[in-house]
Scaffold this motif. Structure first.
Motif, PDB file in Angstrom:
ATOM      1  N   ALA A   9       0.833  -1.207   0.000  1.00  0.00           N
ATOM      2  CA  ALA A   9       0.000   0.000   0.000  1.00  0.00           C
ATOM      3  C   ALA A   9       0.867   1.256   0.000  1.00  0.00           C
ATOM      4  N   ARG A  10       1.942   1.246   0.766  1.00  0.00           N
ATOM      5  CA  ARG A  10       2.821   2.408   0.817  1.00  0.00           C
ATOM      6  C   ARG A  10       3.596   2.586  -0.490  1.00  0.00           C
ATOM      7  N   LEU A  11       3.964   1.489  -1.117  1.00  0.00           N
ATOM      8  CA  LEU A  11       4.626   1.583  -2.417  1.00  0.00           C
ATOM      9  C   LEU A  11       3.669   2.119  -3.474  1.00  0.00           C
ATOM     10  N   ASP A  12       2.416   1.719  -3.411  1.00  0.00           N
ATOM     11  CA  ASP A  12       1.421   2.251  -4.342  1.00  0.00           C
ATOM     12  C   ASP A  12       1.231   3.750  -4.130  1.00  0.00           C
ATOM     13  N   PHE A  13       1.275   4.199  -2.875  1.00  0.00           N
ATOM     14  CA  PHE A  13       1.163   5.627  -2.591  1.00  0.00           C
ATOM     15  C   PHE A  13       2.378   6.374  -3.137  1.00  0.00           C
ATOM     16  N   LEU A  14       3.552   5.783  -2.980  1.00  0.00           N
ATOM     17  CA  LEU A  14       4.759   6.375  -3.563  1.00  0.00           C
ATOM     18  C   LEU A  14       4.627   6.473  -5.075  1.00  0.00           C
ATOM     19  N   ASP A  15       4.099   5.439  -5.679  1.00  0.00           N
ATOM     20  CA  ASP A  15       3.896   5.444  -7.122  1.00  0.00           C
ATOM     21  C   ASP A  15       2.932   6.559  -7.533  1.00  0.00           C
ATOM     22  N   TYR A  16       1.894   6.776  -6.748  1.00  0.00           N
ATOM     23  CA  TYR A  16       0.928   7.855  -7.028  1.00  0.00           C
ATOM     24  C   TYR A  16       1.622   9.214  -6.971  1.00  0.00           C
ATOM     25  N   ILE A  17       2.461   9.418  -5.948  1.00  0.00           N
ATOM     26  CA  ILE A  17       3.180  10.687  -5.820  1.00  0.00           C
ATOM     27  C   ILE A  17       4.098  10.913  -7.025  1.00  0.00           C
ATOM     28  N   LEU A  18       4.821   9.875  -7.426  1.00  0.00           N
ATOM     29  CA  LEU A  18       5.732   9.997  -8.563  1.00  0.00           C
ATOM     30  C   LEU A  18       4.981  10.285  -9.860  1.00  0.00           C
ATOM     31  N   ALA A  19       3.762   9.726  -9.965  1.00  0.00           N
ATOM     32  CA  ALA A  19       2.975   9.906 -11.186  1.00  0.00           C
ATOM     33  C   ALA A  19       2.352  11.292 -11.272  1.00  0.00           C
ATOM     34  N   HIS A  20       2.144  11.946 -10.148  1.00  0.00           N
ATOM     35  CA  HIS A  20       1.414  13.223 -10.142  1.00  0.00           C
ATOM     36  C   HIS A  20       2.265  14.378  -9.614  1.00  0.00           C
ATOM     37  N   ASP A  53       7.333  -6.892  -7.069  1.00  0.00           N
ATOM     38  CA  ASP A  53       6.168  -6.564  -7.893  1.00  0.00           C
ATOM     39  C   ASP A  53       6.120  -5.069  -8.193  1.00  0.00           C
ATOM     40  N   TRP A  54       6.435  -4.250  -7.183  1.00  0.00           N
ATOM     41  CA  TRP A  54       6.400  -2.801  -7.385  1.00  0.00           C
ATOM     42  C   TRP A  54       7.503  -2.355  -8.339  1.00  0.00           C
ATOM     43  N   PHE A  55       8.715  -2.846  -8.138  1.00  0.00           N
ATOM     44  CA  PHE A  55       9.809  -2.480  -9.035  1.00  0.00           C
ATOM     45  C   PHE A  55       9.508  -2.914 -10.467  1.00  0.00           C
ATOM     46  N   THR A  56       8.877  -4.064 -10.626  1.00  0.00           N
ATOM     47  CA  THR A  56       8.527  -4.537 -11.969  1.00  0.00           C
ATOM     48  C   THR A  56       7.614  -3.543 -12.675  1.00  0.00           C
ATOM     49  N   LYS A  57       6.670  -2.969 -11.941  1.00  0.00           N
ATOM     50  CA  LYS A  57       5.741  -2.006 -12.542  1.00  0.00           C
ATOM     51  C   LYS A  57       6.442  -0.738 -13.007  1.00  0.00           C
ATOM     52  N   THR A  58       7.591  -0.405 -12.398  1.00  0.00           N
ATOM     53  CA  THR A  58       8.269   0.836 -12.764  1.00  0.00           C
ATOM     54  C   THR A  58       8.880   0.796 -14.157  1.00  0.00           C
ATOM     55  N   VAL A  59       9.073  -0.403 -14.713  1.00  0.00           N
ATOM     56  CA  VAL A  59       9.629  -0.505 -16.072  1.00  0.00           C
ATOM     57  C   VAL A  59       8.628  -1.147 -17.020  1.00  0.00           C
ATOM     58  N   ALA A  60       7.356  -1.148 -16.651  1.00  0.00           N
ATOM     59  CA  ALA A  60       6.314  -1.669 -17.531  1.00  0.00           C
ATOM     60  C   ALA A  60       6.229  -0.796 -18.786  1.00  0.00           C
ATOM     61  N   PRO A  61       5.734  -1.354 -19.904  1.00  0.00           N
ATOM     62  CA  PRO A  61       5.707  -0.597 -21.163  1.00  0.00           C
ATOM     63  C   PRO A  61       5.031   0.766 -21.075  1.00  0.00           C
ATOM     64  N   LYS A  62       3.952   0.894 -20.298  1.00  0.00           N
ATOM     65  CA  LYS A  62       3.218   2.155 -20.225  1.00  0.00           C
ATOM     66  C   LYS A  62       3.416   2.857 -18.879  1.00  0.00           C
ATOM     67  N   ALA A  63       4.488   2.543 -18.196  1.00  0.00           N
ATOM     68  CA  ALA A  63       4.733   3.144 -16.888  1.00  0.00           C
ATOM     69  C   ALA A  63       5.115   4.614 -17.038  1.00  0.00           C
TER      70      ALA A  63
END
Length: 260
Positions: A9-20, A53-63
């Motif tokens: 959950a905290r990694l997803d929140f970090l991902d949200y911050i990085l995206a916005h 799993d979180w690190f994998t999403k960071t290099v996904a094709p549409k990341a």
């Protein structure tokens, strides 16, 4: 919620911050994350899997952009991943490795991505991160993980650009040499220890499995269904097949002598 769930959950929140925002991960950030949620000896396995799993999403094709420096994914692949033992590797670590291998080598131009699972090798000698696939073959406790690593290594031999066609015999001979070197090293350890433990037995069998997969993919005769005979630009069928049979006999004899 479990610890792994809280971490995710905290990694997803970090991902949200990085995206916005205009923020991005630096090497110091990545090192801190890795130390906290991957390399710490006190972490449970499912926490590491959530991290992979979180690190994998960071290099996904549409990341979205995550890294402050385009070279950081390669830093993760070549500097951080090798510190992780493949012994307990599961699906999360396998997907993480595969995603970073494809991303880094595609960015370098060493491979050309054709789909989510297929690629073509443009520069075999320069591929980054190949050795970790061999470590997965030798050390992973889970057979499906080792099988997937063997399949990836074989794909590097099979899917090559036309410019590499003249060097295919050398590339495939090097693959066989790598397998036999692993077998020889494991057999030497077994002789020195005067026993074939579970880990050595696994390593011996994995070397044979890699050779078997190679022979099946590149050295088989045409099937009864009339498919065209595959190009035999690597090793003669008799040579590779004989090598595999010889290794199987030697490994079997070694194991029987130690167990008797």
């Amino acid at each position: 919620m479990s610890l792994a769930g809280e971490i995710a959950a905290r990694l997803d929140f970090l991902d949200y911050i990085l995206a916005h925002s205009s923020l991005a991960l630096t090497q110091a950030h990545i090192d801190a994350l890795w130390k906290c949620i991957v390399s710490s000896a006190t972490l449970e396995r499912d926490v590491r899997e959530a991290a992979f799993d979180w690190f994998t999403k960071t290099v996904a094709p549409k990341a979205h952009a995550v890294y402050a420096d385009a070279a950081l994914p390669e830093y993760v692949l070549t500097n951080l991943l090798p510190t992780v033992s493949p012994r307990d590797a599961g699906a999360s670590l396998l997907h993480f490795y595969t995603a970073f291998f494809r991303y880094v080598n595609s960015a370098r131009g060493y491979i050309e991505l054709r789909s989510l699972t297929e690629f073509v090798v443009n520069d075999h000698a320069s591929l980054v991160g190949v050795e970790y696939a061999w470590r997965l073959v030798r050390e992973a406790a889970r057979q499906p993980v080792a099988n997937a690593a063997i399949a990836l290594l074989c794909a590097m031999q099979r899917a090559v650009a036309p410019t590499l066609a003249p060097s295919l015999p050398q590339l495939r001979a090097a693959f066989v040499a790598h397998c036999t070197a692993d077998l020889a090293a494991a057999a030497k350890l077994a002789r020195e220890r005067n026993s074939v433990g579970r880990l050595l037995q696994r390593r011996l069998l994995r070397g044979v499995a890699a050779l078997r997969r190679f022979v099946r993919e590149f050295e088989t005769a045409p099937s009864r269904r009339g498919r065209r005979e595959r190009e035999r630009t690597s090793l003669p069928t008799t040579a590779a097949g004989a090598l595999l049979r010889s290794e199987e006999r030697r490994v079997g004899k070694e194991c029987r002598s130690r167990w008797s």
